[in-house]
Motif scaffolding. Sequence first.
Motif, PDB file in Angstrom:
ATOM      1  N   ARG A   5       0.633  -1.329  -0.025  1.00  0.00           N
ATOM      2  CA  ARG A   5       0.176  -0.092   0.008  1.00  0.00           C
ATOM      3  C   ARG A   5       0.990   1.099   0.046  1.00  0.00           C
ATOM      4  NH1 ARG A   5      -2.690   1.657   5.522  1.00  0.00           N
ATOM      5  NH2 ARG A   5      -0.504   2.356   5.793  1.00  0.00           N
ATOM      6  N   ASP A   6       1.935   1.213   0.868  1.00  0.00           N
ATOM      7  CA  ASP A   6       2.789   2.482   0.878  1.00  0.00           C
ATOM      8  C   ASP A   6       3.712   2.770  -0.179  1.00  0.00           C
ATOM      9  OD1 ASP A   6       1.638   2.907   3.483  1.00  0.00           O
ATOM     10  OD2 ASP A   6       2.963   1.861   4.612  1.00  0.00           O
ATOM     11  N   THR A   7       4.295   1.665  -0.823  1.00  0.00           N
ATOM     12  CA  THR A   7       5.346   1.792  -1.851  1.00  0.00           C
ATOM     13  C   THR A   7       4.917   1.209  -3.099  1.00  0.00           C
ATOM     14  OG1 THR A   7       6.232  -0.432  -1.446  1.00  0.00           O
ATOM     15  CG2 THR A   7       7.040   1.280   0.212  1.00  0.00           C
ATOM     16  N   GLY A   8       3.753   0.387  -3.293  1.00  0.00           N
ATOM     17  CA  GLY A   8       3.349  -0.203  -4.767  1.00  0.00           C
ATOM     18  C   GLY A   8       4.067  -1.354  -5.084  1.00  0.00           C
ATOM     19  N   VAL A   9       4.850  -1.939  -3.865  1.00  0.00           N
ATOM     20  CA  VAL A   9       5.792  -3.168  -4.244  1.00  0.00           C
ATOM     21  C   VAL A   9       5.343  -4.345  -3.219  1.00  0.00           C
ATOM     22  CG1 VAL A   9       7.982  -4.159  -4.054  1.00  0.00           C
ATOM     23  CG2 VAL A   9       7.835  -1.903  -5.051  1.00  0.00           C
ATOM     24  N   SER A  10       5.177  -5.617  -3.617  1.00  0.00           N
ATOM     25  CA  SER A  10       4.730  -6.368  -2.813  1.00  0.00           C
ATOM     26  C   SER A  10       5.908  -7.472  -2.407  1.00  0.00           C
ATOM     27  CB  SER A  10       3.622  -7.418  -3.737  1.00  0.00           C
ATOM     28  OG  SER A  10       3.085  -8.467  -2.728  1.00  0.00           O
ATOM     29  N   LEU A  11       5.736  -7.574  -1.136  1.00  0.00           N
ATOM     30  CA  LEU A  11       6.942  -8.231  -0.588  1.00  0.00           C
ATOM     31  C   LEU A  11       6.773  -9.794  -0.783  1.00  0.00           C
ATOM     32  CD1 LEU A  11       8.205  -6.195   2.557  1.00  0.00           C
ATOM     33  CD2 LEU A  11       8.913  -6.081   0.189  1.00  0.00           C
ATOM     34  N   GLY A  12       5.360 -10.021  -0.612  1.00  0.00           N
ATOM     35  CA  GLY A  12       5.127 -11.638  -0.876  1.00  0.00           C
ATOM     36  C   GLY A  12       5.817 -12.364   0.302  1.00  0.00           C
ATOM     37  N   LEU A  13       5.436 -11.836   1.625  1.00  0.00           N
ATOM     38  CA  LEU A  13       5.982 -12.506   2.935  1.00  0.00           C
ATOM     39  C   LEU A  13       5.100 -13.997   3.101  1.00  0.00           C
ATOM     40  CD1 LEU A  13       5.112  -9.433   5.377  1.00  0.00           C
ATOM     41  CD2 LEU A  13       7.488 -10.165   4.589  1.00  0.00           C
ATOM     42  N   ARG A  14       6.159 -14.770   3.418  1.00  0.00           N
ATOM     43  CA  ARG A  14       5.679 -16.042   3.775  1.00  0.00           C
ATOM     44  C   ARG A  14       6.245 -16.592   4.778  1.00  0.00           C
ATOM     45  NH1 ARG A  14       8.770 -18.386  -0.041  1.00  0.00           N
ATOM     46  NH2 ARG A  14      10.132 -19.645   1.000  1.00  0.00           N
ATOM     47  N   ARG A  15       5.004 -16.902   5.789  1.00  0.00           N
ATOM     48  CA  ARG A  15       5.339 -17.259   7.137  1.00  0.00           C
ATOM     49  C   ARG A  15       6.057 -18.594   7.311  1.00  0.00           C
ATOM     50  NH1 ARG A  15       2.283 -15.911  11.801  1.00  0.00           N
ATOM     51  NH2 ARG A  15       0.599 -15.094  10.593  1.00  0.00           N
ATOM     52  N   LEU A  16       7.065 -18.720   8.088  1.00  0.00           N
ATOM     53  CA  LEU A  16       7.772 -19.757   8.290  1.00  0.00           C
ATOM     54  C   LEU A  16       7.975 -20.114   9.768  1.00  0.00           C
ATOM     55  CD1 LEU A  16      10.963 -19.739   5.913  1.00  0.00           C
ATOM     56  CD2 LEU A  16       8.907 -20.951   5.582  1.00  0.00           C
ATOM     57  N   GLY A  17       8.114 -19.142  10.520  1.00  0.00           N
ATOM     58  CA  GLY A  17       8.142 -19.363  11.997  1.00  0.00           C
ATOM     59  C   GLY A  17       9.682 -19.266  12.515  1.00  0.00           C
ATOM     60  N   PHE A  18       9.831 -19.298  13.772  1.00  0.00           N
ATOM     61  CA  PHE A  18      11.227 -19.199  14.361  1.00  0.00           C
ATOM     62  C   PHE A  18      11.345 -19.903  15.789  1.00  0.00           C
ATOM     63  CE2 PHE A  18      14.109 -16.515  16.993  1.00  0.00           C
ATOM     64  CZ  PHE A  18      15.392 -17.024  16.523  1.00  0.00           C
ATOM     65  N   MET A  19      12.213 -20.818  15.631  1.00  0.00           N
ATOM     66  CA  MET A  19      12.346 -21.653  16.809  1.00  0.00           C
ATOM     67  C   MET A  19      13.699 -21.594  17.431  1.00  0.00           C
ATOM     68  SD  MET A  19      11.724 -25.994  17.177  1.00  0.00           S
ATOM     69  CE  MET A  19      10.704 -25.778  15.914  1.00  0.00           C
ATOM     70  N   VAL A  20      14.039 -21.385  18.667  1.00  0.00           N
ATOM     71  CA  VAL A  20      15.036 -21.487  19.429  1.00  0.00           C
ATOM     72  C   VAL A  20      15.045 -22.883  20.343  1.00  0.00           C
ATOM     73  CG1 VAL A  20      16.705 -20.288  21.073  1.00  0.00           C
ATOM     74  CG2 VAL A  20      15.029 -18.899  19.453  1.00  0.00           C
ATOM     75  N   LEU A  21      16.225 -23.479  19.830  1.00  0.00           N
ATOM     76  CA  LEU A  21      16.157 -24.677  20.785  1.00  0.00           C
ATOM     77  C   LEU A  21      17.082 -24.594  21.974  1.00  0.00           C
ATOM     78  CD1 LEU A  21      17.112 -27.252  17.638  1.00  0.00           C
ATOM     79  CD2 LEU A  21      15.001 -26.571  18.799  1.00  0.00           C
ATOM     80  N   PHE A  22      16.404 -25.163  23.151  1.00  0.00           N
ATOM     81  CA  PHE A  22      17.380 -25.080  24.397  1.00  0.00           C
ATOM     82  C   PHE A  22      17.667 -26.564  24.637  1.00  0.00           C
ATOM     83  CE2 PHE A  22      13.615 -21.843  25.280  1.00  0.00           C
ATOM     84  CZ  PHE A  22      14.445 -20.690  24.828  1.00  0.00           C
ATOM     85  N   THR A  23      19.033 -26.724  25.141  1.00  0.00           N
ATOM     86  CA  THR A  23      19.766 -27.702  25.477  1.00  0.00           C
ATOM     87  C   THR A  23      20.366 -27.689  26.702  1.00  0.00           C
ATOM     88  OG1 THR A  23      21.688 -26.870  24.259  1.00  0.00           O
ATOM     89  CG2 THR A  23      20.451 -28.368  23.297  1.00  0.00           C
ATOM     90  N   GLU A  24      20.042 -26.646  27.394  1.00  0.00           N
ATOM     91  CA  GLU A  24      20.468 -26.394  28.985  1.00  0.00           C
ATOM     92  C   GLU A  24      19.055 -25.728  29.620  1.00  0.00           C
ATOM     93  OE1 GLU A  24      23.797 -23.691  28.901  1.00  0.00           O
ATOM     94  OE2 GLU A  24      24.672 -24.724  27.158  1.00  0.00           O
TER      95      GLU A  24
END
Length: 348
Positions: free
Chosen positions: A79-98
């Motif tokens: 809407r603001d720039t006229g360019v579509s970014l095509g965002l694709r949701r992947l998610g972010f995971m942090v693995l805890f080992t301690e």
Amino acid sequence: MSALPERAEAVVIGGGVIGTSAAYYLAEANVDTVLLERGGLGGGASAHTAGMVRTFFPGDPGTGQRAVHSLNAYHQFARDTGVSLGLRRLGFMVLFTEEQQIAEFEAGRQAQEAVGVEAGLIGVREAVELNPLIDERAVLAAAWSSEAYHVDGLDIVRGYAAAARNHGARLLTHTPVMRIDHDNTVHTPRGSIKADRIVCTAGPWSGEVAAMASVDLPLTTHAMEMLFTDVPPAPHRELPMTMHATSGLRIRSWKDRILLAMGAPAAGETREAWLGRIGAHLGTLFPVLDGIGLHRAWSGDFDASPSNTAFIGEVPARRFLYAAGFTGAGLCQAPAAGQQLRDLLISK
């Protein structure tokens, strides 16, 4: 080749994602803006990333707050720039080992939630459902944030650049800054320009630019190398970005391969030893990748502050504004940074 104007209200130095964001928001606010880039737009750190924007930064709700604001702006980008970014949701995971990592996450959860960051603790079984490559025996728990998306950083740069030009900004590439006089005259091989305000957004070169203006920005430059694996032996579905809290190793899907990063060889460490460390972590956390071939994808430098959080501010005596030290997370914070620079400049 476009001529360099004699004067501008704002001269932005650096044409990456932060600089083009600043140019857009300044020009949109009717500030006469010129951007100078030593190479091509987006040719520095903005082009050497894992192609992700996220809001969860463990232990750093301040960065998370800028990232939440920026993600909202990216959802409005077309809407603001006229360019579509095509965002694709992947998610972010942090693995805890301690166990201590779990305790630190829980202790900081309220501060994250207060700035709008969505991240929760999940068990090993749920983590493996999200990323089947994980060895459940190697992990105690994980933090999960669904607000992480694939994006092409150069699309952000191009969108902001086009929108800045539409609002009257002049963006000049292949125009390195050679010297800055005390009166804010900026000298380049193409001539000189007098700036009412200088806006430094030069990424790994921000310290050098600041020094030309007799400003000390305590930044350090670090190398980052992205690696591709060979094609894994078994097909895999698209995976979230997954980070090991202890080593900082990050992996994500990239077409039929895995893209990964874990900094670069330490001082005095051979490349072979560094690759061996990466391989050991891969074999422990993701057994299907044990022994897989690793190949250079791309590399670049990023700038970091002593606290590993971005500097955004002004030196009023020098009429010098800056946004630097994004530690490789400039894509996640660019809209907020550009707006903050605009607000600092127009409040004078």
